[in-house]
Scaffold this active site. Structure first.
Site, PDB file in Angstrom:
ATOM      1  N   GLU A 134      -4.979   0.840 -10.478  1.00  0.00           N
ATOM      2  CA  GLU A 134      -4.886  -0.590 -10.758  1.00  0.00           C
ATOM      3  C   GLU A 134      -6.189  -1.183 -10.256  1.00  0.00           C
ATOM      4  O   GLU A 134      -6.451  -1.198  -9.050  1.00  0.00           O
ATOM      5  CB  GLU A 134      -3.694  -1.229 -10.049  1.00  0.00           C
ATOM      6  CG  GLU A 134      -3.507  -2.675 -10.508  1.00  0.00           C
ATOM      7  CD  GLU A 134      -2.881  -3.575  -9.458  1.00  0.00           C
ATOM      8  OE1 GLU A 134      -2.292  -4.594  -9.825  1.00  0.00           O
ATOM      9  OE2 GLU A 134      -2.999  -3.285  -8.255  1.00  0.00           O
ATOM     10  N   HIS A 193       5.332  -5.458 -13.332  1.00  0.00           N
ATOM     11  CA  HIS A 193       6.112  -6.251 -12.373  1.00  0.00           C
ATOM     12  C   HIS A 193       5.345  -7.472 -11.855  1.00  0.00           C
ATOM     13  O   HIS A 193       5.909  -8.259 -11.097  1.00  0.00           O
ATOM     14  CB  HIS A 193       6.515  -5.361 -11.200  1.00  0.00           C
ATOM     15  CG  HIS A 193       5.312  -4.860 -10.444  1.00  0.00           C
ATOM     16  ND1 HIS A 193       4.402  -3.982 -10.991  1.00  0.00           N
ATOM     17  CD2 HIS A 193       4.855  -5.152  -9.218  1.00  0.00           C
ATOM     18  CE1 HIS A 193       3.448  -3.756 -10.126  1.00  0.00           C
ATOM     19  NE2 HIS A 193       3.683  -4.450  -9.035  1.00  0.00           N
ATOM     20  N   ASP A 194       4.055  -7.602 -12.214  1.00  0.00           N
ATOM     21  CA  ASP A 194       3.267  -8.766 -11.776  1.00  0.00           C
ATOM     22  C   ASP A 194       3.057  -9.775 -12.892  1.00  0.00           C
ATOM     23  O   ASP A 194       2.485 -10.842 -12.668  1.00  0.00           O
ATOM     24  CB  ASP A 194       1.871  -8.327 -11.296  1.00  0.00           C
ATOM     25  CG  ASP A 194       1.904  -7.484 -10.037  1.00  0.00           C
ATOM     26  OD1 ASP A 194       2.860  -7.622  -9.252  1.00  0.00           O
ATOM     27  OD2 ASP A 194       0.967  -6.689  -9.845  1.00  0.00           O
ATOM     28  N   ASP A 203      -2.450   1.510  -6.382  1.00  0.00           N
ATOM     29  CA  ASP A 203      -2.442   0.056  -6.204  1.00  0.00           C
ATOM     30  C   ASP A 203      -3.810  -0.472  -5.752  1.00  0.00           C
ATOM     31  O   ASP A 203      -4.417   0.092  -4.831  1.00  0.00           O
ATOM     32  CB  ASP A 203      -1.387  -0.269  -5.135  1.00  0.00           C
ATOM     33  CG  ASP A 203      -1.108  -1.760  -5.029  1.00  0.00           C
ATOM     34  OD1 ASP A 203      -0.635  -2.346  -6.007  1.00  0.00           O
ATOM     35  OD2 ASP A 203      -1.362  -2.327  -3.948  1.00  0.00           O
ATOM     36  N   ASP A 209       3.876   5.239  -6.572  1.00  0.00           N
ATOM     37  CA  ASP A 209       2.936   4.139  -6.418  1.00  0.00           C
ATOM     38  C   ASP A 209       2.215   4.324  -5.086  1.00  0.00           C
ATOM     39  O   ASP A 209       2.844   4.286  -4.026  1.00  0.00           O
ATOM     40  CB  ASP A 209       3.715   2.815  -6.443  1.00  0.00           C
ATOM     41  CG  ASP A 209       2.902   1.676  -7.022  1.00  0.00           C
ATOM     42  OD1 ASP A 209       1.725   1.566  -6.646  1.00  0.00           O
ATOM     43  OD2 ASP A 209       3.440   0.899  -7.816  1.00  0.00           O
TER      44      ASP A 209
END
Ligand code: TEU
Length: 558
Positions: A258, A332-333, A204, A100
């Site tokens: 993302e 995870h969000d 990210d 990530d």
């Protein structure tokens, strides 16, 4: 010449949230040794790539999305040697590893930031955005709003004569990508990890890295005032292309961005292979079908028709524009998918989880599975804010804390939407902490761990894991899933998601019922069914009606 072989189009990617996956040394916190011990479990599922949420050294204010050292590992996760071992063992099993990459911001404990604040004349001062405030430095430089509900400018301390920019928490200062040295540092980080053997990156909030440089206040909006100055900013494409030419192209790797609040038009450019920027990027348009303006707290009744429209648009876009994109329902969000999208996480949990899996895993694109999704893990159902650790949740609560009534009114909503819902420890068995650890974990284990865990799922005749296995096998067997075109049927039906996939070899028909009751199949389709062979179903049923949350996959060879 680029070394890319585009293997990402054949990838099935499993996202691990390392602190909650498996605790190898029983300190209540997941780690790399724990991940290594579960590689066989993942191999058997059929995935061929892992995305690790951040494992770098970090004060963990935002669970590792605040990095203090990009080239070292947070001690509770293990060491660099553990990562090397993980890469080696994963590769031996044919599993690739994605890191990530969090480079829109660093932690405020990163050496660069520490140097920047201790000495204004240090070259590191220009690694971040420092600006003088307004009204004698009593007010921030502008009115931009950030993602965690707070302002985007903070002072290091009361006496500071400047503010610094942070689009997330104040412990996550934004990097100044205008500075060529910052870009060189990122190139260096990429090469470091690629040389170590990783296969790519999930990047990210990568579409926030370029900011309009006027730093003027913007017209106030309900959410994210100023975002027109920092989402998909003016130099975004140039910056990404630089990363590609100076690092990524030299390795057979992949990137998935993302890209928050991005339209199809934005992604068309970002993921156009000719432009050499990103390989693919997440859109959240489908997961935002149950809220207004992309704000999860502004709840809206989920409409399958709206959802289908979004999927239809994206699937057709792949063919038309020769781009590729990731398929996902969880991360995870996000809240857990089962219990969402009209489905049920109680009585019909198993068929719901299998139907949801079918609905997106037979589409064109690269499927992502978030840890626990493959056994139908549910939301945590938090009762109390003290159970929650997530910085975003607490910032939202603080924002509302001034008014007792407002706080009361929205607390339930905030508990329901908290990102910690999907971050509870993975449940492996029914032992005290769900087999995740022998010590009390950092976040409480789901209360349904005795019913919903890997061991129990594998023993069941209706195993969700085994169902995922079959979907993955089907993906590997039938080229139509990767290559075929997409055709949405019955687009106005509010209960059924039915689509066909077609290539020279075969035609696939996918039927998913989002209804909690028995419903009839459309007549025309019932007649057609004998021409197909059913290769997967989540009920033992082949009649003209569908059970609650039933899913079927059919194939017809040409
Ligand atoms: O998320 C970006 C992002 O937009 C989310 O913070 C989103 O606004 C929120 O989760 C909605 O609930 C990425 C990471 O995935 C997230 O975990 C990080 O907190 C964030 O960036 C900052 O790095």
């Amino acid at each position: 010449m680029s070394k890319h072989t585009n293997w990402y189009k054949d990838a099935i990617i499993y996202q691990i949230y390392p602190r909650s996956f498996c605790d190898g040394n029983d300190d209540g916190f997941g780690d790399i040794k724990g991940i290594i011990s579960k590689l066989d479990y993942l191999k058997e599922l059929g995935i061929n790539c892992i995305w690790l949420s951040p494992i770098f050294d970090s004060p963990q204010v935002d669970n590792g999305y605040d990095i203090a050292n990009y080239k070292d590992i947070y001690p509770k996760f293990g060491t660099l040697n553990d990562v090397k071992e993980l890469i080696k063992k994963a590769h031996n099993l044919g599993i690739k590893i994605l890191m990530d990459l969090v480079v829109n911001h660093t932690s405020d404990k990163h050496e660069w930031f520490l140097k920047a604040i201790s000495d204004k004349s240090s070259p590191y001062h220009d690694y971040y955005y420092f600006k003088k405030g307004k009204k004698n430095n009593k007010k921030p430089p502008n009115n931009w709003q950030g993602f965690f509900g707070e302002g985007t400018w903070s002072k290091v301390d009361e006496n500071s004569d400047e503010y610094y920019l942070h689009l997330f928490s104040k412990e996550q200062p934004d990097l100044n990508w205008e500075n060529p040295k910052v870009r060189k540092e990122v190139v260096d980080i990429l090469r470091f990890w690629l040389d170590l053997g990783v296969d790519g990156f999930r990047c990210d909030v990568i579409n926030l890295i370029s900011k309009k440089q006027d730093f003027k206040s913007r017209f106030p909006k309900l959410i994210l005032t100023g975002s027109d100055a920092y989402i998909n900013g003016p130099r975004l494409h140039e910056f990404l292309h630089q990363l590609y030419t100076e690092a990524l192209k030299d390795y057979d790797c992949m990137t998935v961005g993302e890209t928050v609040f991005s339209s199809m038009e934005d992604l068309k450019k970002l993921c156009d292979p000719k432009r050499e920027e990103l390989d693919m990027a997440f859109s959240f348009e489908h997961t935002d079908c149950d809220n207004y303006f992309g704000v999860k707290y502004l709840k809206r009744k989920f409409s399958l028709k709206r959802f289908k429209k979004v999927i239809n648009k994206w699937e057709n876009n792949i063919d038309k524009n020769n781009i590729w994109y990731p398929l996902f329902l969880e991360n995870h969000d996000q809240r857990r998918s089962v219990g969402r999208f009209l489905t049920d996480d109680k009585k019909f949990r198993r068929p719901s989880a299998m139907m949801l899996a079918t609905s997106y895993m037979m589409l064109k694109g690269t499927p992502f599975i978030y840890q626990g999704q493959e056994i139908g893990m549910t939301n945590a159902y938090f009762e109390n804010v003290d159970e929650i650790k997530d910085v975003e949740t607490h910032n939202m609560l603080n924002l509302c804390s001034k008014n007792y009534f407002v706080r009361k009114l929205i607390t339930k909503n905030i508990l329901e939407q908290s990102r910690d819902n999907a971050r509870t420890p993975m449940c492996w068995d029914d032992s005290i902490y769900g087999g995740f650890s022998k010590k009390e974990p950092w976040l409480r284990v789901n209360k349904n761990k005795n019913r919903i865990n890997v061991k129990r799922d594998l023993e069941s005749h209706h195993s969700i894991y085994r169902y995922y296995q079959k979907l993955i096998e089907i993906r590997k067997k039938y080229s139509v899933i990767k290559n075929g075109n997409f055709k949405l049927l019955y687009k106005n039906n509010k209960n059924l998601f039915i689509y066909k996939r077609n290539d020279n070899d075969s035609e696939m028909l996918v039927i998913c019922s989002f209804k909690n009751n028995i419903i009839k199949l459309p007549n025309k389709l019932s007649i057609e069914l004998d021409k197909y062979e059913c290769i997967l179903k989540n009920y033992n049923n082949d009649l003209n009606y569908l059970m609650p949350y039933e899913a079927r996959v059919y194939i017809k060879r040409h």
